[in-house]
Design an enzyme around this catalytic site. Structure first.
Site, mmCIF file in Angstrom:
data_model
loop_
_atom_site.group_PDB
_atom_site.id
_atom_site.type_symbol
_atom_site.label_atom_id
_atom_site.label_comp_id
_atom_site.label_asym_id
_atom_site.label_seq_id
_atom_site.Cartn_x
_atom_site.Cartn_y
_atom_site.Cartn_z
ATOM 1 C CG HIS A 34 -2.043 0.926 1.210
ATOM 2 N ND1 HIS A 34 -2.179 1.959 2.122
ATOM 3 C CD2 HIS A 34 -3.109 1.035 0.371
ATOM 4 C CE1 HIS A 34 -3.281 2.634 1.867
ATOM 5 N NE2 HIS A 34 -3.854 2.118 0.803
ATOM 6 C CE LYS A 63 -1.306 4.820 -1.658
ATOM 7 N NZ LYS A 63 -1.967 4.236 -0.482
ATOM 8 C CG ASP A 97 18.842 11.477 -10.454
ATOM 9 O OD1 ASP A 97 18.830 10.399 -11.078
ATOM 10 O OD2 ASP A 97 18.777 12.586 -11.007
ATOM 11 C CG HIS A 136 -7.108 8.656 -0.357
ATOM 12 N ND1 HIS A 136 -5.774 8.502 -0.698
ATOM 13 C CD2 HIS A 136 -7.642 7.415 -0.441
ATOM 14 C CE1 HIS A 136 -5.525 7.236 -0.988
ATOM 15 N NE2 HIS A 136 -6.634 6.556 -0.829
ATOM 16 C CE LYS A 157 -3.992 6.863 2.745
ATOM 17 N NZ LYS A 157 -5.415 6.746 2.846
ATOM 18 C CG ASP A 213 2.216 19.009 22.051
ATOM 19 O OD1 ASP A 213 0.993 19.216 22.259
ATOM 20 O OD2 ASP A 213 2.915 18.323 22.804
#
Length: 412
Positions: A117, A119, A124, A297, A299, A304
């Protein structure tokens, strides 16, 4: 497949927040167009829409000018890539691998569990992108009412070396193992990455071997340390008992705890599952905001005025106990304030705050349901371990050129 045994804090990084596809895709495509040596991509979803086609074009262009290009997609998230799409990449020299393609039964995908899952994009070995955005047009506002609200980070500095080594190690599983990994590191131009900024960063992954709860553990530690505020924006929210307990404790000791959850979900059951926890959270002083502009979508989270995280991991059983995930945790007041401004704007202008008066009164059925939910959360991730546990594999796709060697032509 796992990250380094002991992830470490690395200083001297530049971390930039990217919001939605409008900011993310141009930066990624520009980095690939400027690549001189290497591009490595891991993504759950790659579709053959306008975003996928643009990615296809820039990767072909990079490979044809001699850049080493590796792409890993998930077999469940990207199940229908055409032979023409794959061969257009591999004929240019792009290595394409699918994570655990699985078999179909009557045309249905059954490989729901333990997905790749993550991404991640690394260019380079000096620029990395980590977050929640796939390569699909539903991350762009012009997609319409179902366009997704999401976040990623662009990274430069020494933390990129950690991420670079990780992705090379992962794709080596589909190549020639440890020897391939060592040779690739030698071939890739290597030098100490100079500091690019002032942020400390930690690259944290979750897998099904040695890092089974690392992301959740860092969330719990940050929540325990909170003294003023916690803001968590998460698309799929049904965390385990220990995480819920830490949120409730924080609320009760006077920390301003804010959850931004889906109010217009892409999948209806998402809101139903999260709402089952509303009583427990609201009565502990946790503030719940339902994002109503379109599907959420993201996450991301902050604690603080210094701790923040952006990544691929939801706070649900799939992400916390089954899927392969990757988050970047950042210690930086500057970055924390940028993320706070974005999330505060969401809460003020795009959310409906849930009040205790909005909830139905306690009933016999709700008490019974609450009892079962409590024990469901109390004993997961133990029960999640009973779900199918196989050894995932990487399979090369397409008729790859001299750098490849596969003869497989279709994505399962």
């Amino acid at each position: 497949m796992s990250a380094s045994k002991n992830p470490r804090w690395v200083g001297g990084n530049r971390v930039e927040l990217l919001e939605n596809g409008e900011q993310y895709y141009p930066r990624v495509f520009e980095a690939i167009r400027d690549a001189r040596r290497e591009v490595v991509i891991e993504t759950f979803i790659l579709f053959e829409d306008k975003v996928g086609q643009e990615l296809h074009a820039v990767l072909r262009e990079a490979a044809l000018r001699g850049v080493k290009v590796d792409v890993m997609v998930d077999g469940f998230g990207s199940p229908s890539l055409s032979s023409a799409f794959i061969e257009g990449l591999t004929s240019a020299g792009v290595r394409v691998r699918v994570f655990d393609p699985g078999k179909r039964l009557f045309g249905k995908r059954l490989n729901y569990f333990r997905r790749m899952h993550r991404k991640i994009v690394v260019v380079d070995g000096v620029t990395a992108f980590v977050g929640g955005l796939n390569f699909s047009a539903d991350h762009l506002l012009d997609f319409g009412p179902m366009a997704k609200q999401d976040y990623a980070v662009a990274l430069q500095g020494p933390i990129v070396e950690e991420i670079h080594h990780f992705v090379l190690r992962e794709i080596a599983v589909g190549g020639k193992g440890a020897s391939w990994f060592r040779r690739r590191l030698k071939v890739t131009e290597h030098h100490a990455i100079e500091p690019e900024g002032t942020a400390e960063a930690l690259f944290v992954t979750r897998d099904n071997r040695r890092h089974t709860n690392d992301i959740e553990r860092h969330y719990r530690a940050a929540i325990r340390s909170a003294r003023e505020r916690i803001v968590i924006a998460n698309a799929y929210f049904f965390p385990g008992y220990r995480l819920i307990k830490e949120m409730r404790r924080a609320g009760r000791r006077g920390v301003a705890v804010h959850l931004i959850l889906q109010g217009e979900p892409d999948m209806p059951f998402v809101k139903v599952a999260a709402s089952m926890l509303y009583h427990h959270l609201l009565h502990a002083g946790v503030h719940i905001h339902e994002y109503i502009d379109r599907p959420l979508h993201g996450k991301v989270a902050l604690v603080d005025d210094q701790w923040s995280t952006v990544g691929s991991s939801n706070l649900d059983p799939l992400s916390l106990s089954l899927n392969l995930e990757a988050n970047v945790i950042v210690r930086s007041r500057e970055f924390n304030h940028v993320l706070w401004d974005k999330l505060h704007d969401l809460m003020e202008n795009s959310c409906r705050q849930v009040q205790t008066s909005d909830l139905t009164e306690w009933s016999a059925w709700r008490l019974v349901r609450s009892f079962f939910i409590f024990h469901l959360l109390r004993w997961y991730p133990a029960w999640v371990g009973w779900l199918p546990r196989h050894v995932p594999r990487l399979e090369p796709l397409g008729k790859q050129g001299p750098r490849g060697g596969s003869t497989q032509t279709d994505v399962a």
